[in-house]
Write a protein that holds these residues in place. Structure first.
Motif, short mmCIF file in Angstrom:
data_model
loop_
_atom_site.label_atom_id
_atom_site.label_comp_id
_atom_site.label_asym_id
_atom_site.label_seq_id
_atom_site.Cartn_x
_atom_site.Cartn_y
_atom_site.Cartn_z
N ASP A 145 21.51 -1.62 -27.58
CA ASP A 145 22.84 -2.25 -27.28
C ASP A 145 23.37 -3.15 -28.27
OD1 ASP A 145 22.59 -1.08 -24.75
OD2 ASP A 145 21.29 -2.84 -23.94
N TYR A 146 23.15 -2.61 -29.54
CA TYR A 146 24.03 -3.22 -30.77
C TYR A 146 24.96 -2.44 -31.50
CZ TYR A 146 23.66 -5.66 -35.31
OH TYR A 146 24.00 -6.71 -36.31
N TYR A 147 24.98 -1.25 -31.56
CA TYR A 147 26.07 -0.38 -32.00
C TYR A 147 27.09 0.06 -30.83
CZ TYR A 147 23.15 -0.31 -36.08
OH TYR A 147 22.20 -0.64 -37.05
N ARG A 148 28.47 0.17 -31.19
CA ARG A 148 29.33 0.76 -30.45
C ARG A 148 30.12 1.82 -30.93
NH1 ARG A 148 32.22 -4.01 -26.77
NH2 ARG A 148 30.29 -5.13 -26.40
N LEU A 149 30.66 2.96 -30.45
CA LEU A 149 31.32 3.72 -30.68
C LEU A 149 32.98 3.24 -30.70
CD1 LEU A 149 31.34 6.69 -31.88
CD2 LEU A 149 31.57 7.44 -29.84
N HIS A 150 33.58 3.46 -31.82
CA HIS A 150 35.04 2.97 -31.72
C HIS A 150 35.95 4.17 -31.92
CE1 HIS A 150 38.70 0.50 -32.03
NE2 HIS A 150 38.81 1.20 -33.12
N TYR A 151 37.05 4.39 -31.37
CA TYR A 151 38.05 5.50 -31.22
C TYR A 151 39.36 4.89 -31.87
CZ TYR A 151 34.95 8.35 -28.35
OH TYR A 151 34.03 8.83 -27.82
#
Length: 178
Positions: A114-120
């Motif tokens: 729960d630390y990295y996010r995917l950004h579009y």
């Protein structure tokens, strides 16, 4: 007097570096490092110092030569990267609504959950440029696995008003939650 001082400074530097960075060892005690690593030869005779015109201005007397064996260790950090390119081709007929699942592959499992996010670059897209949002991208909020399977491309055919073939590039990046 000056040459003697320079000699002592030079000897002090060698001793200081050998104590700070490694141990002074005899050339006979160098471990077998394989054929790839070659130990440079040490000077075996005194060296004449010359100025820019080529005149001898002094002589460096070799008192002792030693080999310093240094060992270093490096910690390598490989960042989290997106490994897959995704090409989605869809045929929308009339007012059809499509849900197209897709997967994203990363180079490794993230170290933190729960630390990295995917950004579009875009999540809501007007694919036919008529002013109505007709295509949506849904993904899980966090990256916790090596292969992300919870991704859906939703296309609403009712909001597409023009016929034709439409292409759009969407860029994905990985963000840190902070």
């Amino acid at each position: 007097m000056i040459r003697k001082t320079i000699r002592y400074i030079f000897i002090f530097q060698i001793l200081f570096c050998s104590v700070l960075y490694g141990e002074v060892i005899n050339i006979d005690k160098i471990p077998n490092l394989g054929d790839d690593i070659k130990v440079p030869e040490l000077p075996t005779e005194d060296i004449d110092e010359v100025d820019n015109q080529g005149n001898v201005i002094g002589r460096r007397v070799l008192e002792k030569n030693t080999t310093v064996y240094l060992e270093s260790r490096v910690k390598v950090f490989v960042p989290l990267e997106i490994m897959s390119d995704i090409d989605i081709e869809a045929l929308v007929i009339d007012d059809q609504k499509l849900k197209i699942p897709f997967e994203i592959e990363l180079n490794k499992v993230p170290e933190k959950q729960d630390y990295y996010r995917l950004h579009y670059s875009e999540k809501e897209i007007d694919i036919d440029s008529d002013g109505q949002i007709d295509t949506y991208i849904y993904s899980s909020p966090f990256i916790n696995t090596r292969i992300l399977k919870d991704n859906i491309l939703y296309i609403d055919g009712e909001k597409i008003s023009k016929e034709g073939t439409f292409k759009r590039k969407i860029y994905m990046t990985i963000e840190v939650r902070e």
